[in-house]
Design a protein around this motif. Structure first.
Motif, PDB file in Angstrom:
ATOM      1  N   LEU A 121     -58.268 -24.239  53.116  1.00  0.00           N
ATOM      2  CA  LEU A 121     -58.756 -24.922  54.147  1.00  0.00           C
ATOM      3  C   LEU A 121     -60.157 -24.012  54.441  1.00  0.00           C
ATOM      4  CD1 LEU A 121     -56.763 -25.267  57.633  1.00  0.00           C
ATOM      5  CD2 LEU A 121     -59.209 -25.487  57.426  1.00  0.00           C
ATOM      6  N   PRO A 142     -60.337 -29.738  66.490  1.00  0.00           N
ATOM      7  CA  PRO A 142     -59.749 -30.506  65.383  1.00  0.00           C
ATOM      8  C   PRO A 142     -59.591 -29.375  64.417  1.00  0.00           C
ATOM      9  CG  PRO A 142     -61.260 -31.852  66.209  1.00  0.00           C
ATOM     10  CD  PRO A 142     -61.650 -30.576  66.914  1.00  0.00           C
ATOM     11  N   ASP A 143     -60.603 -28.761  64.100  1.00  0.00           N
ATOM     12  CA  ASP A 143     -60.559 -27.682  62.939  1.00  0.00           C
ATOM     13  C   ASP A 143     -59.963 -26.484  63.269  1.00  0.00           C
ATOM     14  OD1 ASP A 143     -62.250 -28.830  61.086  1.00  0.00           O
ATOM     15  OD2 ASP A 143     -63.968 -28.279  61.830  1.00  0.00           O
ATOM     16  N   ARG A 146     -56.133 -27.539  62.761  1.00  0.00           N
ATOM     17  CA  ARG A 146     -55.762 -27.636  61.320  1.00  0.00           C
ATOM     18  C   ARG A 146     -55.358 -26.139  60.786  1.00  0.00           C
ATOM     19  NH1 ARG A 146     -60.848 -28.935  58.293  1.00  0.00           N
ATOM     20  NH2 ARG A 146     -59.826 -28.939  56.469  1.00  0.00           N
ATOM     21  N   CYS A 147     -56.204 -25.099  61.481  1.00  0.00           N
ATOM     22  CA  CYS A 147     -55.819 -23.846  61.042  1.00  0.00           C
ATOM     23  C   CYS A 147     -54.617 -23.276  61.800  1.00  0.00           C
ATOM     24  CB  CYS A 147     -56.990 -22.604  61.644  1.00  0.00           C
ATOM     25  SG  CYS A 147     -58.518 -23.116  60.668  1.00  0.00           S
ATOM     26  N   GLU A 149     -52.135 -25.397  62.411  1.00  0.00           N
ATOM     27  CA  GLU A 149     -51.044 -25.808  61.478  1.00  0.00           C
ATOM     28  C   GLU A 149     -50.642 -25.215  60.438  1.00  0.00           C
ATOM     29  OE1 GLU A 149     -51.666 -30.103  61.223  1.00  0.00           O
ATOM     30  OE2 GLU A 149     -50.191 -30.178  59.581  1.00  0.00           O
ATOM     31  N   LEU A 150     -51.828 -24.761  59.838  1.00  0.00           N
ATOM     32  CA  LEU A 150     -51.508 -24.037  58.469  1.00  0.00           C
ATOM     33  C   LEU A 150     -50.859 -22.614  58.804  1.00  0.00           C
ATOM     34  CD1 LEU A 150     -51.812 -23.678  55.460  1.00  0.00           C
ATOM     35  CD2 LEU A 150     -54.162 -22.628  55.785  1.00  0.00           C
TER      36      LEU A 150
END
Ligand SMILES: Cc1cc2nc3c(=O)[nH]c(=O)nc-3n(C[C@H](O)[C@H](O)[C@H](O)COP(=O)(O)O)c2cc1C
Length: 163
Positions: A121, A142-143, A146-147, A149-150
């Protein structure tokens, strides 16, 4: 109880925010303990003690940051043949690229025979000038999501025994 080790290094704060977001996501998983540790203070024992890993650092000079590289240099042989099969993922904070740093970490993880659970990512901060590059970073929501969620995915897979 499974444990997730998040090893991070950050020069201007971007990667740290990404690693913290991943820790927040992982921390929602009841069956997993999250260890968020700076690369400089992390040795092979932490790798041996944990069941999965997130490696997080900036790309500097077309490579993973030196402090992160030092972590791998210190840990590679002590952990070799002792952590194979464990799951991992990579977080990279970059100005405009990040692929070289990600590739370097993937090669080391291949040597350890870890299992990648997701593509690296990479968050680009689009810092171009020396002033922008050296300025403290603020990673957008938003970024960070993503982190998060990972981290949550890795932790859920650990808790369920999927990885
Ligand atoms: C010495 C130095 C070299 C850098 N080289 C690269 C590079 O090769 N590729 C890139 O995409 N970004 C490069 N950057 C930009 C950083 O990756 C970017 O500022 C990133 O947001 C830093 O993450 P951090 O806030 O966690 O330190 C460089 C930054 C510094 C300070």
């Amino acid at each position: 109880m499974k444990s997730l080790l998040i090893v991070h290094h950050s020069l201007t704060g971007g990667t740290l925010q990404m690693a913290q977001a991943a820790a927040t996501g992982a921390g929602r998983e009841a069956g997993v303990t999250v260890r968020l540790q700076p690369a400089a203070g992390t040795g092979p024992q932490a790798l041996l003690e944990c069941d999965g890993y997130l490696f997080a650092c900036p790309e500097n000079l077309a490579a993973m940051s030196g402090v992160m590289k030092d972590f791998f240099d210190r840990c590679y042989y002590p952990a070799l043949d002792r952590i194979q099969g464990r799951p991992y993922a990579v977080l990279i904070c970059a100005g405009s690229d990040g692929s070289s740093a990600a590739r370097q970490i993937e090669r080391i993880a291949t040597g350890w025979r870890l299992r990648d659970i997701a593509p690296p990512l990479i968050v680009c901060t689009h810092a171009q000038t020396p002033e922008e590059i050296l300025r403290p970073k603020k990673i957008g929501e938003p970024d960070l999501a993503r982190c998060e969620e990972l981290g949550a995915t890795l932790a859920a897979g650990l808790a369920l025994g999927i990885f």
